[in-house]
Design a protein around this motif. Structure first.
Motif, mmCIF file in Angstrom:
data_model
loop_
_atom_site.group_PDB
_atom_site.id
_atom_site.type_symbol
_atom_site.label_atom_id
_atom_site.label_comp_id
_atom_site.label_asym_id
_atom_site.label_seq_id
_atom_site.Cartn_x
_atom_site.Cartn_y
_atom_site.Cartn_z
ATOM 1 N N THR A 1 -8.647 7.021 -2.636
ATOM 2 C CA THR A 1 -8.173 5.692 -2.253
ATOM 3 C C THR A 1 -8.672 4.693 -3.282
ATOM 4 O O THR A 1 -9.792 4.836 -3.799
ATOM 5 C CB THR A 1 -8.673 5.274 -0.853
ATOM 6 O OG1 THR A 1 -10.109 5.229 -0.855
ATOM 7 C CG2 THR A 1 -8.192 6.237 0.220
ATOM 8 N N HIS B 1 -8.067 0.300 -4.736
ATOM 9 C CA HIS B 1 -7.396 -0.990 -4.810
ATOM 10 C C HIS B 1 -7.129 -1.272 -6.282
ATOM 11 O O HIS B 1 -8.061 -1.299 -7.093
ATOM 12 C CB HIS B 1 -8.272 -2.096 -4.222
ATOM 13 C CG HIS B 1 -8.472 -1.969 -2.744
ATOM 14 N ND1 HIS B 1 -8.523 -3.073 -1.915
ATOM 15 C CD2 HIS B 1 -8.635 -0.893 -1.933
ATOM 16 C CE1 HIS B 1 -8.716 -2.669 -0.668
ATOM 17 N NE2 HIS B 1 -8.795 -1.346 -0.669
ATOM 18 N N MET C 1 0.852 -1.184 0.000
ATOM 19 C CA MET C 1 0.000 0.000 0.000
ATOM 20 C C MET C 1 0.886 1.232 0.000
ATOM 21 O O MET C 1 1.884 1.274 0.703
ATOM 22 C CB MET C 1 -0.905 0.015 1.240
ATOM 23 C CG MET C 1 -1.891 1.194 1.263
ATOM 24 S SD MET C 1 -2.943 1.125 2.725
ATOM 25 C CE MET C 1 -3.917 -0.315 2.362
ATOM 26 N N GLN D 1 -3.702 0.662 -2.915
ATOM 27 C CA GLN D 1 -3.381 -0.694 -2.470
ATOM 28 C C GLN D 1 -3.229 -1.566 -3.703
ATOM 29 O O GLN D 1 -4.168 -1.754 -4.469
ATOM 30 C CB GLN D 1 -4.480 -1.260 -1.566
ATOM 31 C CG GLN D 1 -4.201 -2.707 -1.144
ATOM 32 C CD GLN D 1 -5.134 -3.191 -0.055
ATOM 33 O OE1 GLN D 1 -5.327 -2.512 0.952
ATOM 34 N NE2 GLN D 1 -5.718 -4.372 -0.251
ATOM 35 N N GLU E 1 -2.786 -5.084 -5.585
ATOM 36 C CA GLU E 1 -3.204 -6.464 -5.358
ATOM 37 C C GLU E 1 -2.830 -7.315 -6.571
ATOM 38 O O GLU E 1 -2.994 -6.884 -7.716
ATOM 39 C CB GLU E 1 -4.719 -6.534 -5.144
ATOM 40 C CG GLU E 1 -5.205 -5.745 -3.935
ATOM 41 C CD GLU E 1 -6.719 -5.741 -3.826
ATOM 42 O OE1 GLU E 1 -7.380 -6.282 -4.746
ATOM 43 O OE2 GLU E 1 -7.249 -5.190 -2.840
ATOM 44 N N THR F 1 -3.957 7.247 -1.869
ATOM 45 C CA THR F 1 -3.624 5.978 -1.239
ATOM 46 C C THR F 1 -3.989 4.847 -2.192
ATOM 47 O O THR F 1 -5.154 4.724 -2.595
ATOM 48 C CB THR F 1 -4.377 5.796 0.093
ATOM 49 O OG1 THR F 1 -4.061 6.876 0.965
ATOM 50 C CG2 THR F 1 -3.971 4.481 0.755
#
Length: 305
Positions: A250, A252, A1, A285, A287, A283
């Motif tokens: 934010t 993913h 992250m 993340q 994966e 931010t």
């Protein structure tokens, strides 16, 4: 992250502008109240009360401006940036309420017009035009992209317009003797200001509930991220405003490590998001494809959007 915090914010300092604006308007309130009492003018006394609420509006905007610069701590990890959005909302509400009251009083006076001391009204209102126009000019520079500063600007510009309307009404009254002219112009000006303030009210309310900032398109952000070859999918994308000047994201991101190393991908993502959409707090993340499949199978842990 990874977290990205780009600090290319506007550093214009408005502390002096707020102080000057508050002192000028407070001084004008005292002058207007005195001459309104001397002339027996309810119009001037009522406008003095309205201008007193403007001083309160400037104090509120100043307090929010200062609060937004308080550093984050363990209790408030984002600091007090949201205060600027709250202040712009309250400022919009104050303007709308004041103009609705002015419109209602104007309607009443249209039905029952009464003589006014036009010369005194024009003189005091002319001073008001200068004071309010000068105060509005102090906040004009950043009013286009900071809702809190825009709220202060609109508040003062609205009052300058009202005062100018009083001057025009007084001149027409002396020229033609029209008892109704003051009330009609007051109604027109109040309706125009309500129309002009509605966008400030709507935008600030939208941001209070963490809506996507008006100048950012969520589909365009998705398109920008998915255009990167290493990015195969993304989910849990959220964009909101931390203050009237700072916006956050934010997300993913599902990526293929064989196509691009993680560090290079993060640099690519941050550059795209900051340069194209003026996002300061990012931010991400990362994966793997296998982890993303796990998310799809376990909705209690990963909510796909």
């Amino acid at each position: 992250m990874a977290h990205g915090h780009t600090h290319a914010h506007n550093h214009t300092h408005y502390g002096r502008a707020f102080a000057i604006g508050i002192l000028l308007n407070l001084g004008f309130v005292l002058i207007e109240a005195f001459y309104g009492w001397q002339a027996g003018s309810m119009a001037l006394l009522a406008d003095a009360g309205h201008n007193l609420t403007d001083v309160g509006g400037l104090l509120l905007a100043w307090a929010a401006y200062r609060a937004a610069r308080i550093h984050a701590n363990q209790r408030h990890t984002y600091g007090w940036r949201k205060a600027s959005i709250l202040a712009s909302f309250i400022n919009a509400v104050l303007i709308l309420l004041a103009m609705l009251v002015l419109a209602w009083e104007s309607l009443q006076r249209i039905q029952t017009p009464s003589p006014v001391e036009a010369s005194t009204m024009m003189l005091v209102a002319a001073i008001g035009v200068g004071v309010n126009a000068l105060t509005a000019w102090l906040f004009q520079k950043d009013s286009a992209h900071d809702l809190n500063i825009r709220g202060a600007f609109l508040h003062m510009a609205a009052d300058a317009a009202v005062s100018l309307g009083v001057v025009v009404a007084g001149a027409l009254y002396l020229w033609q003797g029209w008892l109704w002219i003051d009330a009609v112009l007051g109604l027109i000006i109040s309706l125009l200001i309500i129309w002009g303030t509605w966008s400030l009210f709507h935008q600030s309310l939208h941001l209070l509930f963490d809506g996507v900032p008006e100048h950012i398109s969520l589909p365009a952000v998705q398109e920008c991220l998915l255009a990167i070859p290493a990015v195969s999918d993304l989910h849990d994308l959220h964009i909101w405003s931390m203050s009237t000047q700072e916006h956050a994201l934010t997300v993913h991101v599902v990526y293929d490590a064989h196509l691009q190393p993680a560090d290079e991908l993060l640099d690519h993502l941050h550059h795209c998001l900051h340069e194209r959409f003026d996002l300061q707090h990012i931010t991400v993340q990362l994966e793997s494809v296998d982890y993303a499949r796990h998310c799809v199978m376990n909705h209690s842990k990963c909510h796909m959007v």
